[in-house]
Scaffold this motif. Structure first.
Motif, PDB file in Angstrom:
ATOM      1  N   ASN B  99      43.390  -0.183  58.719  1.00  0.00           N
ATOM      2  CA  ASN B  99      43.881  -1.745  58.541  1.00  0.00           C
ATOM      3  C   ASN B  99      43.194  -2.665  59.218  1.00  0.00           C
ATOM      4  O   ASN B  99      43.589  -3.171  60.031  1.00  0.00           O
ATOM      5  CB  ASN B  99      45.503  -1.653  58.934  1.00  0.00           C
ATOM      6  N   LEU B 100      41.999  -2.632  58.994  1.00  0.00           N
ATOM      7  CA  LEU B 100      41.079  -3.374  59.671  1.00  0.00           C
ATOM      8  C   LEU B 100      40.413  -4.502  59.054  1.00  0.00           C
ATOM      9  O   LEU B 100      40.266  -4.667  57.750  1.00  0.00           O
ATOM     10  CB  LEU B 100      39.555  -2.474  59.942  1.00  0.00           C
ATOM     11  N   GLU B 101      40.596  -5.827  59.859  1.00  0.00           N
ATOM     12  CA  GLU B 101      40.005  -6.983  59.310  1.00  0.00           C
ATOM     13  C   GLU B 101      38.594  -7.143  59.179  1.00  0.00           C
ATOM     14  O   GLU B 101      37.988  -6.857  60.239  1.00  0.00           O
ATOM     15  CB  GLU B 101      40.940  -8.139  59.958  1.00  0.00           C
ATOM     16  N   VAL B 102      38.141  -7.654  57.940  1.00  0.00           N
ATOM     17  CA  VAL B 102      36.718  -7.837  57.721  1.00  0.00           C
ATOM     18  C   VAL B 102      36.278  -9.309  57.822  1.00  0.00           C
ATOM     19  O   VAL B 102      37.096 -10.056  57.250  1.00  0.00           O
ATOM     20  CB  VAL B 102      36.202  -7.103  56.524  1.00  0.00           C
ATOM     21  N   PRO B 103      35.405  -9.935  58.753  1.00  0.00           N
ATOM     22  CA  PRO B 103      35.160 -11.356  58.647  1.00  0.00           C
ATOM     23  C   PRO B 103      34.874 -11.584  57.214  1.00  0.00           C
ATOM     24  O   PRO B 103      34.164 -10.953  56.451  1.00  0.00           O
ATOM     25  CB  PRO B 103      33.873 -11.164  59.561  1.00  0.00           C
ATOM     26  N   ILE B 104      35.064 -12.940  56.979  1.00  0.00           N
ATOM     27  CA  ILE B 104      34.833 -13.580  55.710  1.00  0.00           C
ATOM     28  C   ILE B 104      33.236 -13.341  55.301  1.00  0.00           C
ATOM     29  O   ILE B 104      33.072 -13.126  54.184  1.00  0.00           O
ATOM     30  CB  ILE B 104      35.290 -14.891  55.739  1.00  0.00           C
ATOM     31  N   ARG B 105      32.338 -13.689  56.254  1.00  0.00           N
ATOM     32  CA  ARG B 105      30.978 -13.565  55.856  1.00  0.00           C
ATOM     33  C   ARG B 105      30.455 -12.495  55.465  1.00  0.00           C
ATOM     34  O   ARG B 105      29.603 -12.195  54.305  1.00  0.00           O
ATOM     35  CB  ARG B 105      29.988 -14.185  57.094  1.00  0.00           C
ATOM     36  N   ALA B 106      31.273 -11.292  55.925  1.00  0.00           N
ATOM     37  CA  ALA B 106      30.504  -9.910  55.830  1.00  0.00           C
ATOM     38  C   ALA B 106      31.200  -9.748  54.384  1.00  0.00           C
ATOM     39  O   ALA B 106      30.547  -8.955  53.475  1.00  0.00           O
ATOM     40  CB  ALA B 106      31.343  -9.001  56.720  1.00  0.00           C
ATOM     41  N   GLN B 107      32.306 -10.014  53.953  1.00  0.00           N
ATOM     42  CA  GLN B 107      32.863  -9.931  52.757  1.00  0.00           C
ATOM     43  C   GLN B 107      32.113 -10.569  51.552  1.00  0.00           C
ATOM     44  O   GLN B 107      31.739  -9.899  50.566  1.00  0.00           O
ATOM     45  CB  GLN B 107      34.271 -10.293  52.564  1.00  0.00           C
ATOM     46  N   TYR B 108      31.709 -11.529  52.014  1.00  0.00           N
ATOM     47  CA  TYR B 108      30.781 -12.388  50.897  1.00  0.00           C
ATOM     48  C   TYR B 108      29.428 -11.567  50.770  1.00  0.00           C
ATOM     49  O   TYR B 108      29.058 -11.672  49.753  1.00  0.00           O
ATOM     50  CB  TYR B 108      30.397 -13.737  51.454  1.00  0.00           C
TER      51      TYR B 108
END
Lengths: 284, 403
Positions: B99-108
């Motif tokens: 349940n790890l949050e991924v930073p938005i830039r990484a998702q993009y």
């Protein structure tokens, strides 16, 4: 728990367990939701019936995958997991049952034609048999392979290796011979995670529970006795035996070793492949 | 090729019975190591028995011996035509368990490079498909575009094919600003003209249509029952795309269409891929437009490694670095099945964790397994040369099929 991850988001799991459990309650052993996945554990003999109900009454139209898992410590060591997907409800569930080598699981090729290869793969890798599958051959392993490689007790290296033999002009199978021992690095911290005794600790009695924290502020608290305490009070330690000149010559660096020490020849007799690589002999 | 003639064709009045041939395992149109035992009646296919597994390397067992991070590069070697999309399922599965949050830039970045991978994959598949049915030139032209994509991967990760660039919690390192600019320029000025040029040779070509239209028609019901996914199910007219219906990373912010086929034949499958390339380009442009700045990997020091400079200064970072690259991170016990839309269809990872630093079991769901299994039913009654067109339209890669 709030969902933080960005893994695929399908329709809500709310009420799914209740709705499905009601219709398959006779065969249902246990149902739960964990990590956002809905998992039903059902009786082995009823797998086909349960999946038929899920397909026809609950609109899980697609069988995406059948996975085998091996838990050697269980009485029925294998688990067969069916991943179902609903295109209309946009939802996924898992259905699983347990099995052992000699308890066949009813086939679901009657429901989905693509179950054939998926079941063949579980059979090939784990040795779980599927009753009613019309074509339960091996699928991924070599022709004539023996054993089931994904079982936890099957060695990583396998039992046989093959090479082209120049003598026999064909590929030959030989027992695996490793130039170096297969290594498995265990990085589990001995303080947390690992639940095995450390090497050398096997015979030690179980650790007593600590009630008060022990500290050694002064030499007297080490418990080494008055003699050691007196010694600890000495201002300077005596010189180490190394620093005393004994008059003997100190041992120098060892003789350099061969780059590649002689290895015994391979049992399989690999020397007969030499002509293929020898510029003089090869290519003829 | 082995032929079992029971009756010689030269004997008078005797009928030639069915005969069996081996297609592959060394056949240029088999897209790798596929052996198909074909039973033919003259030139008509009566039955096909595909033998797979010639490239079986036991990836799933190897993964059980490695820590979560060490297992990642194995995924590049599954479908070696679309490596980053393979990694995508795996890192998402780990993130789901943690349940790890991924930073938005990484998702993009991940979405953008997954789409670039899709273009890259389709260039290869369409080229091979065209080549299989007899045209040579388009393959050379679009292979050039694939090369451009590989150069972009190299600039982002250091490797042309086996990038190993995605990480649980983000990506390995940020991309240079110039790379993003270059990708945008490439799409605008180079990609579309060349791609359209190559496609103009094929799409309305009489021979190409003769070889593909009305070949291997699969009904909607059959496509669902056989577990089809990706372009195979969309060609059957079902608008099913995991990027749309079960969005992951920032796909829910993207605007794109799902092309579907009408006739569900090999030509439709090809056309769906052609249209998908345009949609992928759209997504890449949106990523370039909207991508924020910020961290490119999770800030949780227990999962993603510290920056090098930080590691030299801070004791805690040094400990994190050491622990991550020896022991690795621990993943909570449990099991997840995570599937993403790879260029070939649904690529799933069933990950069972027992709470330690190594996966207990990692089952990989290859797309080709279900599609190739339907080969027999799709080819029945077609001619022998159609088999190559059908196989090309399935888009099968054996690294992934055999694992």
């Amino acid at each position: 728990m709030a969902v933080l991850h960005s893994a695929p988001k399908f329709a809500s799991n709310e009420g799914v367990i209740a709705a499905i459990s009601e219709t398959i309650s006779v065969w249902l052993l246990e149902a739960h939701e964990e990590h956002g996945e809905v998992i039903f554990r059902v009786a082995r003999d009823a797998v086909e019936r349960v999946l038929r109900i899920l397909r026809d009454d609950h609109a899980y139209q697609q069988l995406m995958e059948i996975a085998g898992v091996d838990y050697p410590s269980r009485s029925e060591r294998f688990e067969v997991v069916y991943m179902l997907q609903s295109l209309t409800k946009n939802h996924r569930v898992m259905v699983k049952c347990s099995a052992s080598e000699d308890t066949p699981v009813p086939t679901v090729t009657t429901l989905w034609p693509n179950a054939g290869w998926l079941e063949r793969e579980v059979f090939d890798m784990f040795g779980v048999t599927f009753a009613g599958n019309p074509d339960l051959r091996r699928i991924l392993t070599d022709y004539g392979f023996e054993g089931h490689p994904f079982r936890k007790d099957f060695p990583m290296t396998g039992y046989t290796e093959l090479r082209y033999s120049e003598d026999e002009k064909r590929v030959v199978y030989e027992p695996v011979e490793l130039a170096q021992e297969m290594r498995s690095f265990d990085f589990l911290s001995p303080w947390e995670g690992a639940d095995y005794p450390l090497p050398g600790d096997e015979k030690a009695p179980a650790m007593p529970t600590v009630t008060e924290v022990k500290t050694t502020e002064k030499p007297a608290q080490t418990g080494a006795g008055p003699k050691a305490d007196a010694k600890a009070a000495d201002p300077v330690s005596p010189p180490s035996p190394d620093q005393k000149d004994s008059g003997k010559e100190k041992p120098g660096a060892p003789e350099p070793t061969e780059n590649r020490p002689d290895r015994p020849a391979r049992k399989g007799g690999a020397k007969d492949t030499a002509p293929a690589t020898d510029p003089e002999e090869g290519g003829k | 090729m082995s032929m079992n003639l029971e009756e010689s064709p030269t004997t008078e009045g005797e009928v030639i019975t069915n005969y069996t041939i081996n297609f592959g395992p060394q056949h240029p149109a088999a897209h790798g190591v596929l052996r198909m035992v074909m039973e033919l009646d003259g030139e008509v296919i009566e039955r096909i028995d595909p033998h797979v597994g010639l490239l079986h390397r036991g990836t799933e067992k190897l993964i059980e011996q490695k820590t979560y991070l060490q297992a990642l590069p194995y995924f590049d070697r599954l479908d070696y035509c679309s490596p980053l999309c393979m990694e995508h399922s795996y890192v998402l599965a780990i993130e789901k368990l943690l349940n790890l949050e991924v930073p938005i830039r990484a998702q993009y970045l991940r979405v953008m490079f997954a789409e670039l991978t899709r273009i890259c994959n389709h260039m290869l598949n369409m080229g091979a498909h065209i080549l299989d049915v007899g045209a040579f030139t388009p393959n050379l032209w679009i292979m050039d575009l694939r090369e451009d994509c590989l150069n972009f991967f190299e600039r982002a990760s250091g490797a042309r094919m086996h990038s190993a660039w995605f990480r649980p919690g983000g990506v390995h390192q940020d991309v240079p600003e110039k790379l993003l600019v270059d990708i945008g320029d490439w799409l605008d000025s180079r990609f579309f003209p060349l791609f359209e040029d190559a496609m103009s040779l094929v799409l309305d070509n009489r021979i190409f249509k003769q070889r593909n239209v009305d070949i291997a028609i699969v009904s909607r019901e059959d496509a669902v029952a056989w577990g089809f996914s990706g372009p195979m199910i969309r060609a059957a007219g079902i608008p099913w795309d995991l990027r749309k219906s079960q969005p992951y990373d920032v796909y829910d912010r993207m605007e794109f269409d799902i092309p579907v086929g009408t006739n569900s034949d090999c030509y439709d499958r090809f056309m769906v891929r052609v249209k998908e390339v345009y949609e992928s380009a759209k997504i890449i442009k949106q990523c370039l437009r909207d991508m924020p700045s910020g961290p490119i990997a999770s800030t949780d020091g227990k999962v993603s490694p510290p920056k090098r400079g930080e590691m030299k200064q801070s004791m805690e970072s040094l400990i994190h670095h050491f622990k991550l690259y020896t022991e690795g991170f621990h993943v909570p016990a449990g099991e997840v099945y995570v599937a993403t839309e790879s260029p070939k269809g649904e690529f799933g990872v069933y990950l069972v964790s027992d709470g330690t630093n190594k996966p207990y079991r990692c089952k990989i769901r290859p797309t080709a397994f279900s599609h190739l299994q339907a080969m027999d039913f799709m080819s029945r009654g077609h001619m022998l040369p159609d088999a190559t067109a059908i196989l090309g339209a399935i888009d099968v890669v054996f690294g992934e099929c055999d694992r």
